[in-house]
Design an enzyme around this catalytic site. Structure first.
Site, PDB file in Angstrom:
ATOM      1  N   ARG A   7       0.848  -1.190   0.000  1.00  0.00           N
ATOM      2  CA  ARG A   7       0.000   0.000   0.000  1.00  0.00           C
ATOM      3  C   ARG A   7       0.889   1.248   0.000  1.00  0.00           C
ATOM      4  NH1 ARG A   7      -3.972   2.783   4.442  1.00  0.00           N
ATOM      5  NH2 ARG A   7      -4.938   4.231   2.970  1.00  0.00           N
ATOM      6  N   HIS A   8       0.506   2.250  -0.767  1.00  0.00           N
ATOM      7  CA  HIS A   8       1.263   3.499  -0.879  1.00  0.00           C
ATOM      8  C   HIS A   8       1.389   4.213   0.470  1.00  0.00           C
ATOM      9  CE1 HIS A   8      -2.384   5.868  -0.293  1.00  0.00           C
ATOM     10  NE2 HIS A   8      -2.978   5.010  -1.108  1.00  0.00           N
ATOM     11  N   ASN A  14      -5.619  10.774   3.516  1.00  0.00           N
ATOM     12  CA  ASN A  14      -5.554   9.690   4.504  1.00  0.00           C
ATOM     13  C   ASN A  14      -5.561  10.265   5.914  1.00  0.00           C
ATOM     14  OD1 ASN A  14      -3.126   7.784   2.569  1.00  0.00           O
ATOM     15  ND2 ASN A  14      -5.355   7.580   2.576  1.00  0.00           N
ATOM     16  N   ARG A  57       0.426   8.897  -5.974  1.00  0.00           N
ATOM     17  CA  ARG A  57       0.867   8.473  -4.643  1.00  0.00           C
ATOM     18  C   ARG A  57       1.522   7.091  -4.689  1.00  0.00           C
ATOM     19  NH1 ARG A  57      -4.764   8.631  -4.902  1.00  0.00           N
ATOM     20  NH2 ARG A  57      -5.957   6.769  -4.286  1.00  0.00           N
ATOM     21  N   GLU A  82      -6.778   2.416  -7.612  1.00  0.00           N
ATOM     22  CA  GLU A  82      -7.778   2.222  -6.567  1.00  0.00           C
ATOM     23  C   GLU A  82      -9.187   2.127  -7.147  1.00  0.00           C
ATOM     24  OE1 GLU A  82      -8.698   0.952  -4.002  1.00  0.00           O
ATOM     25  OE2 GLU A  82      -7.991   2.212  -2.340  1.00  0.00           O
ATOM     26  N   HIS A 139      -3.102   0.179  -3.742  1.00  0.00           N
ATOM     27  CA  HIS A 139      -4.004   0.922  -2.864  1.00  0.00           C
ATOM     28  C   HIS A 139      -4.764  -0.031  -1.955  1.00  0.00           C
ATOM     29  CE1 HIS A 139      -3.231   4.362  -5.548  1.00  0.00           C
ATOM     30  NE2 HIS A 139      -3.195   3.419  -6.477  1.00  0.00           N
TER      31      HIS A 139
END
Length: 206
Positions: A7-8, A14, A57, A82, A139
């Protein structure tokens, strides 16, 4: 081949608790630091290359990992982007269930389409980089759906994945096996998972 879904790093959305789908929100300073720390914790001898989704990202996270590990960035894949949350993009997560009971947002990519799309991306990576050990930066929701598709479980029963967590898979004899979920061995996660709904098509697993 071995492929790890990563995951980034963190973005401002976020941090603020906002729904983040196709909006191209960049990493913040914390997200960059998370990627740098992950590169220090990963063993360069274990990995040959990094790929990512096409969103910024993920691409930035992949570039930081590649630089820290001394391995190349070898491509971007639309299939790793995503889930599209449609009108819910940018909405506080705390308001989602009240505004859209059942989480059926206008313009949302169907849940049932996400996992198969991601698995097709994994298959494409396997074809283009046969035998490689690959870090694939993607993602959180996409990764959960892909893992669920590979194992035949309901994606909503998979645990939330923190930024820069690593979920490892292995492909052998045209079948995928999930080894870890966010760093936790799959056997430890399995008891908490719910079966996929009847009629759902899942990928072959070893």
């Amino acid at each position: 081949m071995h492929l790890a879904l990563v995951r980034h790093g963190q973005t401002d959305w976020n941090l603020a608790g906002l729904m983040q789908g196709r909006a191209d929100i960049p990493l913040n300073a914390t997200g960059r630091a998370q990627a740098e720390d992950a590169a220090r914790r990963l063993d360069p001898a274990d990995w040959d290359l990094v790929v990512s989704s096409t969103l910024g990202r993920a691409r930035t996270t992949a570039a930081i990992l590649a630089d820290g590990l001394g391995i190349p960035v070898a491509g971007e894949y639309d299939g790793l982007i995503e889930q599209d949350f449609g009108d819910a993009d940018g909405t506080p997560v705390s308001e989602i269930d009240e505004r859209w009971p059942g989480r059926e947002f206008p313009g949302k990519e169907p849940d049932a389409a996400v996992g198969p799309r991601g698995v097709r991306a994994l298959e494409r990576i396997a074809v283009e980089h046969p035998g490689a050990r690959v870090l694939a930066v993607a993602h959180g929701t996409l990764i959960r759906h892909v893992l669920a598709e590979l194992t035949g479980h309901d994606a909503s029963s998979y645990p939330r994945l923190d930024n820069l967590t690593v979920s490892r898979t292995r492909r052998a004899d045209a079948a995928w096996q999930v080894l870890t979920v966010g760093g936790t061995p799959f056997d430890e996660v399995l008891p908490s998972l719910s079966p996929a709904e009847p009629g759902e098509v899942v990928a072959r697993i070893a």
